[in-house]
Design an enzyme around this catalytic site. Sequence first.
Site, PDB file in Angstrom:
ATOM      1  N   GLY A 174      29.036  -6.493 -31.628  1.00  0.00           N
ATOM      2  CA  GLY A 174      28.163  -5.379 -31.246  1.00  0.00           C
ATOM      3  C   GLY A 174      28.662  -4.699 -29.995  1.00  0.00           C
ATOM      4  N   ASP A 175      29.216  -5.479 -29.084  1.00  0.00           N
ATOM      5  CA  ASP A 175      29.818  -4.934 -27.871  1.00  0.00           C
ATOM      6  C   ASP A 175      31.258  -4.473 -28.112  1.00  0.00           C
ATOM      7  OD1 ASP A 175      27.834  -5.240 -25.716  1.00  0.00           O
ATOM      8  OD2 ASP A 175      28.008  -7.373 -26.121  1.00  0.00           O
ATOM      9  N   LEU A 176      32.066  -5.349 -28.689  1.00  0.00           N
ATOM     10  CA  LEU A 176      33.507  -5.100 -28.753  1.00  0.00           C
ATOM     11  C   LEU A 176      33.868  -3.961 -29.691  1.00  0.00           C
ATOM     12  CD1 LEU A 176      34.826  -8.784 -28.756  1.00  0.00           C
ATOM     13  CD2 LEU A 176      34.399  -7.273 -26.821  1.00  0.00           C
TER      14      LEU A 176
END
Length: 390
Positions: A174-176
């Site tokens: 979700g971040d990367l």
Amino acid sequence: MGALSNLRVLDLTQVLAGPYCTMLLADMGADVVKIERPGGDMIRSNPPFVDDPETEAYGGYFQSVNRGKKSIELNLGDEDDRADFLSLVEEADVVVENYRSGTMEKYDLGYETLKEYNDDLIYSSIRGFGDPRTGETERQGQPSFDLIAQALGGVMETTGQPDGPPTKTGPGVGDLFTATLNCIGILAAVNHREQTGEGQYVDTAMYDSMLSFTERAIYQQSYTGEAPTRRGNSHPTLFPYNAFETADGYAVIAAFNDNHWAELCDVMGREDLAEKYPTTAERLEHRASLRDEIADWTLAQTNEELVSKLEGRVPAAKAQTTEEIFDDPHVHARDMLVPVEQPGADRDVEIAGNPIKMSETEPKPRGRAPLLDEHREEILGERAEKTADD
């Protein structure tokens, strides 16, 4: 000299998504100035540490995604610090932030204000639910983290065993993934500016990015009208394409086309299966029983035996531990483990290298992560020099 060595990036990001985005830019040569709030990025104190958290400047979390950057500590609510920040904006190419929607506007430092100081500025934001400028929704302003994005975006619903609960992926996709898309957006905006002289606003939302990440589930829902769910390590339309237990671990086999299937059956000594199920449709129809046949065979092999028998004939690999990754000659030949200094420790540490390879301007980690406010004199000294020159 990196491919982006002509760019200065003001990095107001923290935790993971934003820092990973600006890390990619730094690896490609951009001069990334990390502007940290008083006390610094909240993940500076996150473990792991080599030995002693009291003597080491930061843990592995911060080191990994902030390598090669400069640091200056500014309180944007302070008049003098705000003035210092705006002076840096005047000379910057890109500003990146990952605050909640409306946070920069509270300091009167939103895109429209910064554009007054630098009319060709590229301003980029990473938020859980995007920015009202690019599509307003009632979710904006809500906090979001990797777990929230994976849950809302369908990643958890399609990850895990069929009889188990919705499961997040190990890495924080979700971040990367959001960070990587944001980096692409920034580079596209830089290219546009080179052609037109125009800056612009770049916005990437974690929820949006997870919908892009789960692209298969989206088209399956549209085509079939049925909601895809967890299938473990199997694939909805390819077989065999799965993980199998071996005598000493797990390995994956991807033998879904007719030639690979025939080769697999030959290695197994089960030419009868190749003759009985020669087409993809037949194999998918009987995938449960065929999986049992393959599983019985793999369980009698070690990982090394299985891979050596299939090598060159059928795509296969053992499911490696991180320890095995560190021992893999391929990883070292590709410079995917990079040593950097760990301030306060008695040895270097290794972080993941950059997978983007370029023949003339090689992206790579350009040194350790910065100490808090380490580059104040250098960065603000540049401002003083410019003022004197003017």
